[in-house]
Each structure stands twice: as structure tokens, then as C-alpha cells.
Design a protein around this motif. Structure first.
Motif, mmCIF file in Angstrom:
data_model
loop_
_atom_site.group_PDB
_atom_site.id
_atom_site.type_symbol
_atom_site.label_atom_id
_atom_site.label_comp_id
_atom_site.label_asym_id
_atom_site.label_seq_id
_atom_site.Cartn_x
_atom_site.Cartn_y
_atom_site.Cartn_z
ATOM 1 N N ILE A 10 -14.965 -8.556 -4.362
ATOM 2 C CA ILE A 10 -14.529 -9.296 -3.084
ATOM 3 C C ILE A 10 -15.435 -8.805 -1.845
ATOM 4 O O ILE A 10 -15.849 -9.317 -0.909
ATOM 5 C CB ILE A 10 -12.946 -8.906 -2.527
ATOM 6 N N THR A 11 -15.945 -7.436 -2.060
ATOM 7 C CA THR A 11 -17.032 -6.741 -1.205
ATOM 8 C C THR A 11 -18.270 -7.476 -1.506
ATOM 9 O O THR A 11 -19.022 -7.258 -0.376
ATOM 10 C CB THR A 11 -17.004 -5.206 -1.553
ATOM 11 N N ALA A 12 -18.427 -8.464 -2.224
ATOM 12 C CA ALA A 12 -19.812 -9.034 -2.348
ATOM 13 C C ALA A 12 -20.104 -10.047 -1.129
ATOM 14 O O ALA A 12 -21.208 -10.219 -0.495
ATOM 15 C CB ALA A 12 -19.892 -9.823 -3.548
ATOM 16 N N LEU A 13 -18.707 -10.126 -0.338
ATOM 17 C CA LEU A 13 -19.006 -11.214 0.637
ATOM 18 C C LEU A 13 -19.080 -10.189 2.036
ATOM 19 O O LEU A 13 -18.087 -9.436 2.195
ATOM 20 C CB LEU A 13 -17.632 -12.106 0.729
ATOM 21 N N THR A 14 -20.112 -10.503 2.591
ATOM 22 C CA THR A 14 -20.421 -9.316 3.781
ATOM 23 C C THR A 14 -20.910 -9.995 4.737
ATOM 24 O O THR A 14 -21.312 -11.317 4.908
ATOM 25 C CB THR A 14 -21.283 -8.297 3.301
ATOM 26 N N ALA A 15 -21.080 -9.296 6.108
ATOM 27 C CA ALA A 15 -21.613 -9.893 7.129
ATOM 28 C C ALA A 15 -23.179 -10.371 6.738
ATOM 29 O O ALA A 15 -23.670 -11.353 7.936
ATOM 30 C CB ALA A 15 -21.373 -8.811 8.357
ATOM 31 N N SER A 16 -23.809 -10.053 5.983
ATOM 32 C CA SER A 16 -25.164 -10.124 5.764
ATOM 33 C C SER A 16 -25.360 -11.671 5.279
ATOM 34 O O SER A 16 -26.321 -12.404 5.234
ATOM 35 C CB SER A 16 -25.901 -9.170 5.028
ATOM 36 N N ASN A 17 -24.293 -12.142 4.371
ATOM 37 C CA ASN A 17 -24.173 -13.172 3.629
ATOM 38 C C ASN A 17 -23.354 -14.161 4.070
ATOM 39 O O ASN A 17 -23.562 -15.388 3.647
ATOM 40 C CB ASN A 17 -24.339 -13.083 2.118
ATOM 41 N N VAL A 18 -22.477 -13.714 5.081
ATOM 42 C CA VAL A 18 -21.349 -14.914 5.631
ATOM 43 C C VAL A 18 -21.849 -14.884 7.091
ATOM 44 O O VAL A 18 -21.161 -14.122 7.762
ATOM 45 C CB VAL A 18 -20.072 -14.448 5.240
ATOM 46 N N GLN A 100 -9.827 -9.303 15.090
ATOM 47 C CA GLN A 100 -9.022 -8.766 13.915
ATOM 48 C C GLN A 100 -9.895 -9.486 12.647
ATOM 49 O O GLN A 100 -9.425 -9.011 11.647
ATOM 50 C CB GLN A 100 -7.582 -9.330 14.009
ATOM 51 N N VAL A 101 -10.149 -10.833 12.676
ATOM 52 C CA VAL A 101 -10.819 -11.550 11.674
ATOM 53 C C VAL A 101 -12.311 -11.736 11.812
ATOM 54 O O VAL A 101 -12.564 -12.712 12.456
ATOM 55 C CB VAL A 101 -10.017 -12.777 11.487
ATOM 56 N N SER A 102 -13.110 -11.154 10.942
ATOM 57 C CA SER A 102 -14.392 -11.506 11.211
ATOM 58 C C SER A 102 -14.711 -12.578 10.113
ATOM 59 O O SER A 102 -14.056 -13.121 9.437
ATOM 60 C CB SER A 102 -15.184 -10.143 10.505
ATOM 61 N N TYR A 103 -16.088 -13.184 10.442
ATOM 62 C CA TYR A 103 -16.202 -14.333 9.257
ATOM 63 C C TYR A 103 -16.088 -13.881 7.862
ATOM 64 O O TYR A 103 -15.782 -14.680 7.274
ATOM 65 C CB TYR A 103 -17.787 -14.700 9.843
ATOM 66 N N GLU A 104 -16.757 -12.685 7.634
ATOM 67 C CA GLU A 104 -16.590 -12.218 6.098
ATOM 68 C C GLU A 104 -15.307 -12.061 5.502
ATOM 69 O O GLU A 104 -14.888 -12.255 4.397
ATOM 70 C CB GLU A 104 -17.607 -10.859 5.722
ATOM 71 N N ASP A 105 -14.541 -11.710 6.658
ATOM 72 C CA ASP A 105 -13.065 -11.305 5.987
ATOM 73 C C ASP A 105 -12.212 -12.681 5.952
ATOM 74 O O ASP A 105 -11.733 -12.801 5.071
ATOM 75 C CB ASP A 105 -12.262 -10.584 7.401
#
Length: 367
Positions: A10-18, A100-105
Motif C-alpha cells: 500500500i505504501t507504493a501509492l505516495t505523494a510523488s505518484n498520486v 486529514q486525508v491527503s490525495y495518496e491516502d
């Protein structure tokens, strides 16, 4: 990374790619995925949050310690619906478009919810026989998601039989914040036409680097381009119409920004991504709603004080002061896009643009 049958973390989704995530993109990712990745909007998130909150509420004190409050995020509804379990006395859900909810989250929750759906389907015969041109498992997953979409429309559908000791107050007497229910249409106050004009100047000078931070720096470094000192001091409020939930100007092309800044019918068609008003399910595009409500209020024939009271009584604002903020933004947006005339009454373009899309607003104003 959204496929549900892979071995990704799940950590593959990050601010850099989302770089971006919203209700529209969750639908796009769900459509492209072939393994049953669910649409994760406010309804689906609300249903999962509510069901898990109910599950925890049924446990005793010793048992509940073994089940942390899963943080299924949700968002505001457009109307009088409730999409947060916290509004009826259970654990609160984090809200979209907040820190509370970032794009990647949000993207991660689409995947995590998909894994939960698959785990349930592997252990049950739910939705067996669904087709829709997908493989059986993906079709079943989307049927599950569709059921959650319907359940999440209003969480009061699921409030019965919650143990009294596990909710803060009884749902029937709970004081529900109208801003959470989505009725409140009060925007952050700002001079709409000035903000759009200044932003257009910025984009002409910076056609490639146009993030919010870049705009903030440009405003600070170019005082001659901004004729309002308050723009510097209230930058966060002033950029309200530029953000994703409104007109999303940071992601627009320079040509689109020029057209929106020019206003009138073409400007609104570009800003609205289409020629007609579409009433969404979530609290978005409030600036356009304000223009519509302002036109209805001025067409009602009541005086200035009466217009504010009309909006308060309809549930669109909590006080006459906030109602006047709504009207101020509505007048500016409406005139900029040619929806309102010099007396702030609806134009022929107002009637064509909104069609019957304001019927629920009219009902609330006339109730």
C-alpha cells in the motif's frame, strides 16, 4: 498499483505518484482496473465507515480494544444527507479535502477497500451471477460497491439498534452540524472577479509553473499586480475559487484561464466543464450554487434583509451575516459569468444554464 490481485504494498501509492485524487479520479481508476477496484467516493466511504463503527459499537469494552477505529474517509453530501458516523454519535470519519486525508491516502483507501471486498467475496456467495462483461469476481466486486453506494447515501439508514452506551447521543436528538450535512452553501468570502483577474495575470507570466505555492510567491513578489493589500494578508481565503472543489484553476491551461477570466457565457462553459448545470452529489462548485441562490433570492422580490433571512430559513446559511457572504460571492460570480444582470436578477443565460437544476433549492427557499 490499483489492481487487487497483485503483490504491491500500500505504501507504493505516495505523494510523488498520486499528484491528484478526487471523486472523479476514483471512478476513472475503477473503470481502468479489471480486478474489481471499487469507486471510493463519499457514499462508499460513508457506508464502510458506518458499518465498521457499528461493528465496534456492538463489542464490549474488553473486545473493542482489539479493533482500532479504521479510518475510512468520507465527504460532505450536497443535501441534507449524513455521511459521517460522528454526526449520529459514533466514531468520526476523516473528511475528504481536509489535511486529514491527503490525495495518496484517499487512493490507498480505494485499494484497501477493494482488498476488504475481495476478502468478503472469497468467503461468501454474495452477488454470485453478476456479469457486466467482466470476469465473475470483478463483477461481484462492483455489485458489492454499488450496494455500498446506495447504503451510504444517508447513514441514518443504518442507525437503528446501535447500543446506547456506544454512541454519544441518540440520533433523533443529536445536534447535527448543517455544514456537515451539506445544506450550508456559504463559501469563503472573497472578491471573485479580482481573484480571477490576478490569477490570470500570474498565469500569463508563468505558463509552466502554476502551483498554489508558486502563485503565493508571485503575489508576494509582485505587489504592483495586486491592488488589494488584503490579497497578501488573506491569501488562503482569496484563492478559494481556484482550488479543486471549485474551478480547479491550478490545473487549467493558460487558454482556459483566459476564457474563464473573460467571463460571460463562454467563460462559464469552460469553468463548468460544460454548458449546463449538473447537480452533484457532493458539496462542490459552491461558487456556482451561490450565483444560483442569489438569482433566486433577488427574483423573490424581498428586500435586502429579507433575502438573507430567506437563505437562513432555507438552511443555506447559519446566520444573516453568513447569508450576506453567500450573496456577495453569488453576485460577483453571477455577474462575471453573465448569469445575473445589473440588478442581480436572473438573465436568459441563467435560465438556460441552470434549467431545472435548482428545483431542490427553490423548494427549500419556499418551504
Amino acid at each position: 498499483m490499483f489492481a487487487l490481485d497483485g503483490d504491491q504494498q500500500i505504501t507504493a501509492l505516495t505523494a510523488s505518484n498520486v499528484e491528484r485524487f478526487d471523486a472523479g479520479l476514483t471512478k476513472i481508476h475503477a473503470l481502468f482496473d479489471t480486478t474489481g477496484s471499487p469507486i471510493y467516493d463519499s457514499r462508499v466511504g460513508a457506508a464502510f465507515a458506518m458499518l465498521y463503527a457499528r461493528f465496534r459499537a456492538q463489542l464490549d469494552a474488553a473486545q473493542v480494544r482489539g479493533f482500532d477505529a479504521l479510518r475510512f474517509p468520507s465527504g460532505l453530501a450536497r443535501g441534507a444527507q449524513i455521511r459521517n458516523p460522528g454526526s449520529i454519535g459514533l466514531a468520526r470519519a476523516p473528511q475528504f479535502y481536509t489535511p486529514q486525508v491527503s490525495y495518496e491516502d484517499w487512493a490507498r483507501w480505494q485499494v484497501k477497500t477493494g482488498w476488504i471486498i475481495r476478502a468478503v467475496l472469497e468467503r461468501t456467495t454474495l452477488f454470485v451471477g453478476e456479469g457486466a462483461g467482466l470476469d465473475d469476481f470483478a463483477a461481484r466486486a462492483h455489485a458489492f460497491e454499488a450496494a455500498m453506494f446506495m447504503l451510504g447515501y444517508d447513514l441514518r439508514n443504518l442507525q437503528d439498534d446501535i447500543p446506547e452506551q456506544h454512541r454519544g447521543v441518540a440520533p433523533e436528538v443529536a445536534e447535527i452540524d448543517e455544514t456537515e450535512m451539506g445544506l450550508n452553501r456559504v463559501p469563503t468570502g472573497h472578491p471573485f472577479a479580482t481573484v480571477i483577474e490576478v490569477y490570470a495575470k500570474f498565469r500569463e507570466a508563468n505558463p509552466t509553473e502554476h502551483s498554489e505555492n508558486a502563485f503565493r510567491e508571485w503575489v508576494q513578489n509582485n505587489p504592483e499586480a495586486v491592488d488589494r493589500p488584503a490579497f497578501h494578508n488573506a491569501f488562503g481565503a482569496y484563492i478559494y475559487p481556484l482550488r479543486p472543489r471549485e474551478f480547479d484553476l491550478f490545473e487549467r491551461t493558460v487558454e482556459d484561464v483566459r476564457r474563464i477570466a473573460a467571463g460571460n457565457e463562454i467563460g462559464l462553459i469552460v469553468a463548468n466543464d460544460g454548458p449546463g448545470y449538473v447537480q452533484g452529489d457532493a458539496r462542490e462548485r459552491v461558487c456556482i450554487d451561490c450565483a444560483g441562490l442569489t438569482g433566486l433570492a433577488y427574483a423573490s422580490g424581498v428586500d435586502s434583509d429579507g433575502r438573507a433571512v430567506l437563505l437562513v430559513n432555507g438552511g443555506f446559511a447559519g446566520t444573516t451575516g453568513s447569508a450576506n457572504t453567500l450573496l456577495s460571492v453569488g453576485r460577483a460570480v453571477g455577474q462575471h459569468f453573465g448569469l445575473l444582470d445589473a440588478q442581480f436578477r436572473p438573465t436568459e443565460w441563467f435560465i438556460r444554464f441552470f434549467g431545472d437544476g435548482l428545483d431542490d433549492f427553490k423548494h427549500r427557499l419556499n418551504r
